[in-house]
Motif scaffolding. Structure first.
Motif, PDB file in Angstrom:
ATOM      1  N   LEU A  80      43.934  30.805  48.720  1.00  0.00           N
ATOM      2  CA  LEU A  80      43.840  30.325  47.345  1.00  0.00           C
ATOM      3  C   LEU A  80      45.172  29.811  46.812  1.00  0.00           C
ATOM      4  O   LEU A  80      45.225  29.288  45.701  1.00  0.00           O
ATOM      5  N   GLY A  81      46.247  29.975  47.583  1.00  0.00           N
ATOM      6  CA  GLY A  81      47.550  29.527  47.112  1.00  0.00           C
ATOM      7  C   GLY A  81      48.134  30.405  46.027  1.00  0.00           C
ATOM      8  O   GLY A  81      48.957  29.956  45.226  1.00  0.00           O
ATOM      9  N   LEU A  82      47.738  31.663  45.990  1.00  0.00           N
ATOM     10  CA  LEU A  82      48.190  32.581  44.940  1.00  0.00           C
ATOM     11  C   LEU A  82      49.288  33.521  45.416  1.00  0.00           C
ATOM     12  O   LEU A  82      49.742  34.360  44.635  1.00  0.00           O
ATOM     13  N   ASN A  83      49.695  33.407  46.682  1.00  0.00           N
ATOM     14  CA  ASN A  83      50.675  34.374  47.190  1.00  0.00           C
ATOM     15  C   ASN A  83      52.013  34.240  46.495  1.00  0.00           C
ATOM     16  O   ASN A  83      52.771  35.201  46.380  1.00  0.00           O
ATOM     17  N   HIS A  84      52.350  33.023  45.981  1.00  0.00           N
ATOM     18  CA  HIS A  84      53.632  32.869  45.285  1.00  0.00           C
ATOM     19  C   HIS A  84      53.627  33.565  43.931  1.00  0.00           C
ATOM     20  O   HIS A  84      54.686  33.852  43.377  1.00  0.00           O
ATOM     21  N   LEU A  85      52.437  33.859  43.384  1.00  0.00           N
ATOM     22  CA  LEU A  85      52.371  34.508  42.075  1.00  0.00           C
ATOM     23  C   LEU A  85      52.767  35.979  42.144  1.00  0.00           C
ATOM     24  O   LEU A  85      53.111  36.572  41.120  1.00  0.00           O
ATOM     25  N   VAL A  86      52.703  36.584  43.330  1.00  0.00           N
ATOM     26  CA  VAL A  86      53.107  37.983  43.471  1.00  0.00           C
ATOM     27  C   VAL A  86      54.499  38.074  44.083  1.00  0.00           C
ATOM     28  O   VAL A  86      54.935  39.147  44.471  1.00  0.00           O
TER      29      VAL A  86
ATOM     30  N   PRO B 103      48.075  45.624  50.196  1.00  0.00           N
ATOM     31  CA  PRO B 103      47.401  45.748  51.503  1.00  0.00           C
ATOM     32  C   PRO B 103      47.210  44.376  52.138  1.00  0.00           C
ATOM     33  O   PRO B 103      47.267  43.329  51.485  1.00  0.00           O
ATOM     34  N   ALA B 104      46.962  44.385  53.445  1.00  0.00           N
ATOM     35  CA  ALA B 104      46.769  43.127  54.180  1.00  0.00           C
ATOM     36  C   ALA B 104      45.560  42.359  53.658  1.00  0.00           C
ATOM     37  O   ALA B 104      45.543  41.122  53.684  1.00  0.00           O
ATOM     38  N   GLU B 105      44.547  43.084  53.159  1.00  0.00           N
ATOM     39  CA  GLU B 105      43.353  42.420  52.640  1.00  0.00           C
ATOM     40  C   GLU B 105      43.686  41.554  51.430  1.00  0.00           C
ATOM     41  O   GLU B 105      43.105  40.475  51.237  1.00  0.00           O
ATOM     42  N   ALA B 106      44.632  42.024  50.616  1.00  0.00           N
ATOM     43  CA  ALA B 106      45.016  41.240  49.435  1.00  0.00           C
ATOM     44  C   ALA B 106      45.694  39.931  49.833  1.00  0.00           C
ATOM     45  O   ALA B 106      45.422  38.876  49.257  1.00  0.00           O
ATOM     46  N   TRP B 107      46.574  39.998  50.841  1.00  0.00           N
ATOM     47  CA  TRP B 107      47.243  38.777  51.292  1.00  0.00           C
ATOM     48  C   TRP B 107      46.247  37.806  51.909  1.00  0.00           C
ATOM     49  O   TRP B 107      46.413  36.578  51.782  1.00  0.00           O
ATOM     50  N   GLN B 108      45.215  38.299  52.589  1.00  0.00           N
ATOM     51  CA  GLN B 108      44.207  37.417  53.159  1.00  0.00           C
ATOM     52  C   GLN B 108      43.423  36.673  52.089  1.00  0.00           C
ATOM     53  O   GLN B 108      42.915  35.579  52.325  1.00  0.00           O
ATOM     54  N   VAL B 109      43.350  37.268  50.900  1.00  0.00           N
ATOM     55  CA  VAL B 109      42.694  36.595  49.780  1.00  0.00           C
ATOM     56  C   VAL B 109      43.649  35.638  49.087  1.00  0.00           C
ATOM     57  O   VAL B 109      43.275  34.522  48.697  1.00  0.00           O
ATOM     58  N   PHE B 110      44.909  36.046  48.938  1.00  0.00           N
ATOM     59  CA  PHE B 110      45.877  35.247  48.189  1.00  0.00           C
ATOM     60  C   PHE B 110      46.246  33.946  48.902  1.00  0.00           C
ATOM     61  O   PHE B 110      46.350  32.894  48.270  1.00  0.00           O
TER      62      PHE B 110
END
Length: 393
Positions: A234-240, A224-231
């Motif tokens: 924090l610089g965690l979007n590359h982990l997914v 969901p878009a909420e997850a990307w707003q958190v990632f």
């Protein structure tokens, strides 16, 4: 001619030629062909290796210019208005369903018989099953992006992914056709099937299923878009986003499990390393296939295969394996140079190998700190240059 001379001498210059070709002010290929043969003559009469290295540099430039020109010839022509086309397409990847639209990549057959790969958008959000074939009407236009020094380069992204055009599906103008049963379509259907098995548990684990689908079949739109707003902060979007980290971890886990299972066999195996490395290679190939053979997974898969084939023999060092892997990736697709992930992956791996040299007999904690310090400093510079911002965490 020794293998070490080829990997340490010629291949780096060939790689530099391929990468440097995209910085040339002119795409003319003929001067580089002349330079190649002139250097080849000098190398034949003088036996100086510097001329051979120059030949390798010119060969890399010639190869990259030739492959890039072939792709550019297949790009959609630049026009002021979008043109309406009747096309036949095959959905070649898992569609991304967003709130206002659905997007997918498809192999398109034009009325004149040409085949291209397009990025299509459907604002009516119809179902586009991966591997299905359709006859549709679409408004097509060339891919145009802003030429900023930093940030996302849309045109370079399209070229690196071999996308020739972007199109919008005209509502109510599609007709289903018999599906094709090639290996690519079977692979995509298998990925869809795996995603569907996870989706069956979405009511019990809504957030967990979305994360698992992103990490297994590369379906990031499930988050969901909420997850990307958190990632993102924090610089965690590359982990997914499935990359070398995930492929390498699974390959190491498979090798470790295989070595543990071999200990419980009632008989002794003379060369257990063959089975453990075979398990790592098979796992890397299967996981890369599950992710759709995305470019980052291709790099990791090749590096694991090369490492498994050469490490035991000991005639290639770490950086020689690194150069050989880059050369194989560019030989398969020189336009990977235009991908930001290409530079992030290989340069950060190089930094980690550089930080790890000469610390084999030091404390493990010191190795971890030194590797993290080197990778952190390098990633800050690379991420700031490529994206214009750096997440603090």
């Amino acid at each position: 001619m020794s293998k070490t001379l080829v990997v340490s001498g010629w291949l780096p210059w060939w790689v530099v030629g391929v990468c440097g070709s995209y910085l040339l002010p002119s795409p003319a290929i003929l001067p580089w062909i002349y330079a190649f043969f002139i250097l080849l003559v000098f190398a034949f009469f003088t036996r100086w290796q510097v001329f051979l290295f120059g030949c390798a540099l010119c060969a890399g430039i010639i190869f990259a210019l030739w492959r890039t020109d072939n792709l550019l010839q297949n790009q959609w022509p630049l026009t002021d208005k979008a043109s309406v086309q009747n096309i036949t397409l095959t959905v070649s990847d898992i569609p991304q369903y967003e709130q206002q639209r659905s997007r997918f990549v498809a192999q398109v057959k034009l009325p004149d018989g040409r085949q291209q790969q397009w990025l299509l958008t459907d604002y009516s959000k119809q179902q586009w099953t991966a591997g299905s074939r359709w006859q549709i009407k679409a408004k097509v236009r060339a891919i145009i992006g802003e030429a900023n020094k930093v940030g996302f380069n849309r045109e370079a992204w399209a070229l690196s992914n071999h996308i020739s055009a972007q199109a919008t599906v005209v509502k109510g103008q599609r007709k289903a056709l018999p599906a094709v049963s090639g290996w690519k379509e079977k692979l995509t259907s298998w990925r869809v099937w795996c995603g569907g098995r996870w989706e069956a548990q979405s009511q019990i684990y809504p957030q967990g299923v979305a994360l698992i689908k992103a990490l297994t079949v590369g379906e990031q739109s499930a988050l969901p878009a909420e997850a990307w707003q958190v990632f993102r902060p924090l610089g965690l979007n590359h982990l997914v986003s499935i990359s070398g980290l995930h492929v390498g971890m699974l390959a190491m886990l498979a090798a470790w499990l295989c070595s543990k299972c071999l200990q419980y066999l009632p008989f002794q195996i003379s060369q257990p390393w063959i089975l453990t490395r075979g398990a790592a290679v098979i796992t890397a190939i299967v996981y890369s296939a599950l992710a759709g053979f995305a470019v980052p997974t291709q790099r990791s898969m090749l590096m694991i295969i090369i490492l498994a084939l050469t490490w035991r023999r000991g005639y290639l060092r770490a950086f020689q394996i690194w150069w050989l892997t880059i050369a194989l990736v560019l030989l398969f697709d020189p336009l990977a140079v235009l991908s930001v992930g290409f530079w992030l992956s290989f340069l950060l791996v190089a930094v980690l190998m550089w930080a790890g040299e000469g610390v084999n007999h030091t404390i493990k904690l010191f190795q971890l700190v030194q590797a993290q310090w080197a990778a952190g400093l390098a990633s800050v510079v690379l991420v700031a240059f490529c994206f214009g911002s750096v997440p603090v965490m």
